[in-house]
Design a protein around this motif. Structure first.
Motif, PDB file in Angstrom:
ATOM      1  N   PHE A  12       0.839  -1.193   0.000  1.00  0.00           N
ATOM      2  CA  PHE A  12       0.000   0.000   0.000  1.00  0.00           C
ATOM      3  C   PHE A  12       0.874   1.242   0.000  1.00  0.00           C
ATOM      4  CE2 PHE A  12      -2.538   3.379   1.812  1.00  0.00           C
ATOM      5  CZ  PHE A  12      -3.761   3.215   1.182  1.00  0.00           C
ATOM      6  N   TRP A  13       1.879   1.275   0.875  1.00  0.00           N
ATOM      7  CA  TRP A  13       2.785   2.418   0.947  1.00  0.00           C
ATOM      8  C   TRP A  13       3.539   2.601  -0.364  1.00  0.00           C
ATOM      9  CZ3 TRP A  13       4.222   6.900   2.290  1.00  0.00           C
ATOM     10  CH2 TRP A  13       5.562   7.309   2.265  1.00  0.00           C
ATOM     11  N   ASN A  14       3.990   1.519  -0.948  1.00  0.00           N
ATOM     12  CA  ASN A  14       4.705   1.631  -2.219  1.00  0.00           C
ATOM     13  C   ASN A  14       3.821   2.242  -3.299  1.00  0.00           C
ATOM     14  OD1 ASN A  14       7.148   0.624  -1.283  1.00  0.00           O
ATOM     15  ND2 ASN A  14       6.600  -1.504  -1.725  1.00  0.00           N
ATOM     16  N   GLY A  15       2.534   1.878  -3.290  1.00  0.00           N
ATOM     17  CA  GLY A  15       1.598   2.470  -4.245  1.00  0.00           C
ATOM     18  C   GLY A  15       1.403   3.953  -4.015  1.00  0.00           C
ATOM     19  N   LEU A  16       1.321   4.363  -2.736  1.00  0.00           N
ATOM     20  CA  LEU A  16       1.200   5.790  -2.426  1.00  0.00           C
ATOM     21  C   LEU A  16       2.416   6.557  -2.910  1.00  0.00           C
ATOM     22  CD1 LEU A  16      -0.301   6.264   1.159  1.00  0.00           C
ATOM     23  CD2 LEU A  16      -1.440   6.415  -1.052  1.00  0.00           C
ATOM     24  N   LYS A  17       3.598   6.017  -2.648  1.00  0.00           N
ATOM     25  CA  LYS A  17       4.835   6.668  -3.089  1.00  0.00           C
ATOM     26  C   LYS A  17       4.847   6.861  -4.602  1.00  0.00           C
ATOM     27  CE  LYS A  17       7.985   3.973  -1.693  1.00  0.00           C
ATOM     28  NZ  LYS A  17       9.325   3.384  -1.547  1.00  0.00           N
ATOM     29  N   LEU A  72      -7.470   4.226   0.806  1.00  0.00           N
ATOM     30  CA  LEU A  72      -7.625   3.692   2.160  1.00  0.00           C
ATOM     31  C   LEU A  72      -8.974   3.006   2.313  1.00  0.00           C
ATOM     32  CD1 LEU A  72      -6.156   6.730   4.119  1.00  0.00           C
ATOM     33  CD2 LEU A  72      -5.186   4.431   4.092  1.00  0.00           C
ATOM     34  N   LEU A  73     -10.011   3.636   1.792  1.00  0.00           N
ATOM     35  CA  LEU A  73     -11.354   3.044   1.872  1.00  0.00           C
ATOM     36  C   LEU A  73     -11.398   1.723   1.111  1.00  0.00           C
ATOM     37  CD1 LEU A  73     -14.338   3.361   2.745  1.00  0.00           C
ATOM     38  CD2 LEU A  73     -14.721   4.609   0.609  1.00  0.00           C
ATOM     39  N   ALA A  74     -10.841   1.705  -0.098  1.00  0.00           N
ATOM     40  CA  ALA A  74     -10.864   0.488  -0.918  1.00  0.00           C
ATOM     41  C   ALA A  74     -10.068  -0.637  -0.277  1.00  0.00           C
ATOM     42  CB  ALA A  74     -10.318   0.790  -2.315  1.00  0.00           C
ATOM     43  N   ALA A  75      -8.992  -0.286   0.443  1.00  0.00           N
ATOM     44  CA  ALA A  75      -8.145  -1.294   1.080  1.00  0.00           C
ATOM     45  C   ALA A  75      -8.672  -1.725   2.451  1.00  0.00           C
ATOM     46  CB  ALA A  75      -6.725  -0.763   1.222  1.00  0.00           C
ATOM     47  N   GLY A  76      -9.719  -1.073   2.926  1.00  0.00           N
ATOM     48  CA  GLY A  76     -10.278  -1.413   4.235  1.00  0.00           C
ATOM     49  C   GLY A  76      -9.408  -0.955   5.392  1.00  0.00           C
ATOM     50  N   ILE A  77      -8.566   0.058   5.172  1.00  0.00           N
ATOM     51  CA  ILE A  77      -7.706   0.596   6.233  1.00  0.00           C
ATOM     52  C   ILE A  77      -8.502   1.652   6.987  1.00  0.00           C
ATOM     53  CG2 ILE A  77      -5.566   1.815   6.737  1.00  0.00           C
ATOM     54  CD1 ILE A  77      -4.440   0.559   4.144  1.00  0.00           C
ATOM     55  N   LEU A  83      -4.559  14.624   6.151  1.00  0.00           N
ATOM     56  CA  LEU A  83      -5.734  13.753   6.130  1.00  0.00           C
ATOM     57  C   LEU A  83      -5.715  12.867   7.368  1.00  0.00           C
ATOM     58  CD1 LEU A  83      -8.177  12.378   4.665  1.00  0.00           C
ATOM     59  CD2 LEU A  83      -6.487  10.868   3.572  1.00  0.00           C
ATOM     60  N   GLY A  84      -6.824  12.862   8.099  1.00  0.00           N
ATOM     61  CA  GLY A  84      -6.965  11.982   9.252  1.00  0.00           C
ATOM     62  C   GLY A  84      -8.146  11.054   9.074  1.00  0.00           C
ATOM     63  N   VAL A  85      -7.874   9.772   8.895  1.00  0.00           N
ATOM     64  CA  VAL A  85      -8.930   8.770   8.713  1.00  0.00           C
ATOM     65  C   VAL A  85      -9.025   7.930   9.975  1.00  0.00           C
ATOM     66  CG1 VAL A  85      -9.599   6.716   7.406  1.00  0.00           C
ATOM     67  CG2 VAL A  85      -8.692   8.710   6.215  1.00  0.00           C
ATOM     68  N   GLY A  86     -10.237   7.742  10.481  1.00  0.00           N
ATOM     69  CA  GLY A  86     -10.408   6.991  11.714  1.00  0.00           C
ATOM     70  C   GLY A  86      -9.835   7.763  12.885  1.00  0.00           C
ATOM     71  N   SER A  87      -9.004   7.094  13.697  1.00  0.00           N
ATOM     72  CA  SER A  87      -8.506   7.754  14.903  1.00  0.00           C
ATOM     73  C   SER A  87      -7.087   7.298  15.244  1.00  0.00           C
ATOM     74  CB  SER A  87      -9.439   7.454  16.081  1.00  0.00           C
ATOM     75  OG  SER A  87      -9.514   6.062  16.324  1.00  0.00           O
ATOM     76  N   HIS A  88      -6.457   8.072  16.100  1.00  0.00           N
ATOM     77  CA  HIS A  88      -5.149   7.756  16.667  1.00  0.00           C
ATOM     78  C   HIS A  88      -5.280   6.493  17.525  1.00  0.00           C
ATOM     79  CE1 HIS A  88      -1.686   8.190  19.372  1.00  0.00           C
ATOM     80  NE2 HIS A  88      -1.147   8.996  18.464  1.00  0.00           N
ATOM     81  N   PRO A  89      -4.227   5.679  17.610  1.00  0.00           N
ATOM     82  CA  PRO A  89      -4.322   4.452  18.423  1.00  0.00           C
ATOM     83  C   PRO A  89      -4.706   4.710  19.874  1.00  0.00           C
ATOM     84  CG  PRO A  89      -2.355   4.386  17.051  1.00  0.00           C
ATOM     85  CD  PRO A  89      -2.947   5.754  16.894  1.00  0.00           C
TER      86      PRO A  89
END
Length: 265
Positions: A40-45, A141-146, A159-165
């Motif tokens: 996923f990260w490699n795709g973003l890069k 992120l949505l498509a990957a279920g992250i 961009l902040g998706v969901g929440s901090h741990p």
């Protein structure tokens, strides 16, 4: 050297790309295995670097720079890779009453049956490219279920998706560039994006009013928070150049976007 790190105990992935679009890209997510996060990260890069190679006006070898030079010699077709970005950018020009304008108020872009034609087009995708990338990232992120991720593009596009741990959101401080250590506002992001535009003591006048050609001076910071990262990016830029009357009209075209304008003494 790796541009990522993974903390097994917390399932925490951190990717960092130090030089892209004139700034730094940081990506953090939690709760996903390394086997899923690394590709996923490699795709973003790859996408960030692709957009940089296409849109960086300061790079004479970028697609936009080459097209700009060609368009001052003869009309040239923008091509299919640039077409969707031009379409969106011109839509935002309408929504902002011309205050966000990648042509810098000079035109030079027209749409024909074959696609977009450039003719003496001085294109500038500043205030657009990072927001466009973050919009794509949110979709990925949505498509990957992250479900939980934080993406920071030079502190100006976030961009902040969901929440901090260890929380129920991603908490972002917007700092006063003229008074170090002073926080102008703190914004809680949960499936939202934040864009910040403004002048600093070392970087001022980079936003230009398209109609007058005058640089926007003064000690001002604008924030825009939105579901769509590109809405936020465009609006924070446009409001820097807008009069109070223009601001009210523009904000009416962006329902659901929250903005703040700080005039700093």
């Amino acid at each position: 050297m790796d541009d990522w790190a993974y903390h097994e105990d917390y399932s925490l992935f951190h990717g960092s790309l130090p030089r892209v679009m004139g700034t730094r890209l940081e990506f953090v997510t939690s709760g996903a295995p390394l086997a899923a996060m690394l590709p996923f990260w490699n795709g973003l890069k790859e996408e960030a670097l692709r957009l940089d190679a296409m849109l960086n006006r300061f790079d004479p070898d970028s697609a936009v720079s080459r097209l700009r030079e060609d368009s001052f010699r003869h009309s040239v077709e923008a091509g299919p890779a640039l077409a969707p970005l031009l379409r969106e950018a011109l839509r935002y020009r309408t929504l902002t009453g011309g205050l966000f304008d990648i042509t810098l108020g000079r035109g030079g872009v027209r749409h024909e049956s074959c696609g977009f034609i450039l003719d003496k087009a001085a294109l500038d995708f500043g205030g657009f490219a990072k927001g466009y990338f973050l919009r794509e990232t949110k979709d990925r992120l949505l498509a990957a279920g992250i479900e939980n991720a934080f993406v920071d593009f030079g502190a100006s596009a976030i961009l902040g998706v969901g929440s901090h741990p260890h929380g129920d959101c991603w908490l972002v401080d917007v700092n006063d560039p003229f008074h170090p250590g002073t926080v102008l506002t703190s914004i809680r992001l949960h499936d939202r994006a934040l864009s910040t535009s403004g002048n600093t003591p070392l970087y001022s006048g980079h936003i230009v009013h398209p109609a007058t050609g005058r640089a926007v001076e003064g000690r001002m910071v604008v924030t825009a928070e939105a579901d769509d990262p590109l809405d936020a990016e465009v609006l924070s830029t446009a409001l820097m150049a807008a009069s109070p009357e223009e601001r009210a009209a523009i904000e009416g075209n962006f329902p659901g976007v929250r903005t703040e304008i700080f005039e700093i003494q």
